[in-house]
Design a protein around this motif. Structure first.
Motif, short mmCIF file in Angstrom:
data_model
loop_
_atom_site.label_atom_id
_atom_site.label_comp_id
_atom_site.label_asym_id
_atom_site.label_seq_id
_atom_site.Cartn_x
_atom_site.Cartn_y
_atom_site.Cartn_z
N GLU A 1 0.83 -1.21 0.00
CA GLU A 1 0.00 0.00 0.00
C GLU A 1 0.86 1.26 0.00
O GLU A 1 0.39 2.34 -0.39
N ARG A 2 2.10 1.14 0.42
CA ARG A 2 2.99 2.30 0.49
C ARG A 2 3.73 2.55 -0.82
O ARG A 2 4.42 3.56 -0.96
N GLU B 1 4.89 1.26 -9.23
CA GLU B 1 5.82 0.38 -8.51
C GLU B 1 5.13 -0.92 -8.11
O GLU B 1 5.70 -2.01 -8.25
N ARG B 2 3.91 -0.81 -7.64
CA ARG B 2 3.18 -2.00 -7.22
C ARG B 2 2.91 -2.91 -8.42
O ARG B 2 3.06 -4.13 -8.33
N ARG C 1 13.18 -0.30 -6.70
CA ARG C 1 12.74 0.58 -5.62
C ARG C 1 11.70 -0.12 -4.75
O ARG C 1 11.76 -0.05 -3.51
N ALA C 2 10.76 -0.81 -5.39
CA ALA C 2 9.72 -1.52 -4.63
C ALA C 2 10.32 -2.64 -3.80
O ALA C 2 9.98 -2.80 -2.61
N ALA C 3 11.21 -3.43 -4.40
CA ALA C 3 11.82 -4.54 -3.67
C ALA C 3 12.65 -4.04 -2.50
O ALA C 3 12.63 -4.63 -1.41
N ARG D 1 12.76 -3.58 3.61
CA ARG D 1 12.97 -2.85 4.86
C ARG D 1 11.78 -3.00 5.81
O ARG D 1 11.87 -2.66 6.97
N GLY D 2 10.68 -3.48 5.27
CA GLY D 2 9.48 -3.62 6.10
C GLY D 2 9.17 -5.08 6.31
O GLY D 2 9.96 -5.83 6.85
N ALA D 3 8.00 -5.50 5.88
CA ALA D 3 7.58 -6.89 6.08
C ALA D 3 8.57 -7.83 5.43
O ALA D 3 9.04 -7.61 4.32
N GLY D 4 8.92 -8.88 6.13
CA GLY D 4 9.92 -9.81 5.65
C GLY D 4 9.50 -10.51 4.38
O GLY D 4 8.39 -11.00 4.27
#
Length: 286
Positions: free
Chosen positions: A113-114, A119-120, A153-155, A160-163
């Motif tokens: 969502e971010r 990118e998504r 960029r998305a990866a 950095r967030g959810a594993g």
């Protein structure tokens, strides 16, 4: 209506729903997009289409991107945190690869969502459907180099967030079982041991039921929130279930139904996602 056209579309329906859901985080919206794609498919001169799958993936992606761009404004005005709609993990067919499982993971969907809509889209098309950058560039109408940049960029953001790539199901289930036991017993020490120091709890009531309107940040505050909730309201049902291809917890507390998903990394719970909005609980196993 052309029977062959319907049969060809139906062969790809689950794949298209999986694509739409990963892009939108909502089965309601994914179904709308796939239905619109069906109408366009049946009204197209199919004699000029060599690869129906490629055509349909392109149509669904572009429709979903248009819908995602408009949905972002709506979600920003949503009452409380907006969480994805939980679904049956088998709704889109077998999850045969780690990438298919990872892009359906509830934690990954929340993190997506971010991302910006392009990118998504690049991330999903590349990771879940293994499309080459050249094909993704054709779908999005952007240069290959730009699509590569969006994917990287998305990866990087998601790492950095959810594993990425979730723990083994048995480890995930065992951790959730311990969490459920500790929560029901009000065991603050056990809960503290299960949570990461920077754990966050999100609650999505959508303004339709009572729920925390802001994320609860930090292990101590999350523990206090969970134990306070369990002590204040009677637990009428609490059991393990599966959503989005992963273990989760289904609860009824104080008459309120809730589906709770988790982000598990390095043997600890990093995020708790409580979905209380009744509109989002129709696809989850009860």
């Amino acid at each position: 209506m052309d029977t062959d056209a319907v049969e060809i579309f139906e062969e790809h329906r689950r794949l298209l729903l999986g694509l739409g859901y990963r892009l939108l985080g909502s089965m309601w919206d994914a179904e709308d997009v796939v239905q619109e794609a069906f109408l366009r498919w049946t009204n197209t001169d199919r004699s000029r289409i060599r690869e129906p799958r490629a055509f349909l993936v392109t149509v669904v992606t572009r429709l979903a991107l248009d819908q995602l761009r408009s949905a972002r404004a709506t979600r920003q005005a949503y009452t409380g945190p907006w969480l994805p709609e939980p679904v049956d993990g088998q709704a889109f067919g077998p999850l045969e690869t780690a990438e298919l499982r990872d892009t359906l993971s509830y934690a990954t969907l929340h993190m997506m969502e971010r991302l910006s809509p392009p990118e998504r889209a690049v991330f999903v098309l590349r990771e879940a459907f293994d499309l080459p950058y050249g094909r993704i560039a054709e779908i999005l109408g952007r240069p290959v180099a730009t699509c590569r940049q969006w994917h990287h960029r998305a990866a990087r953001h998601l790492s950095r967030g959810a594993g990425r790539f979730t723990p083994a199901p048995e480890d995930h289930t065992e951790l959730l079982t311990r969490f459920l036991t500790a929560a029901r017993n009000g065991d603050m020490t056990a809960l503290t041991d299960l949570l990461a120091e920077d754990a966050v709890a999100y609650n999505d009531g959508g303004g339709k039921v009572r729920a925390a309107l802001r994320p609860i940040v930090g292990r101590d505050d999350v523990v206090a929130f969970v134990t306070g909730l369990m002590s204040r309201y009677p637990v009428e049902e609490a059991r393990l279930t599966q959503v989005n291809g992963e273990p989760a917890i289904w609860t009824v507390i104080g008459g309120q139904r809730q589906l709770v998903a988790f982000d598990v990394r390095d043997g600890r719970i990093n995020a708790i996602y409580g979905v209380l909005n009744p509109d989002k609980l129709t696809r989850a196993d009860r």
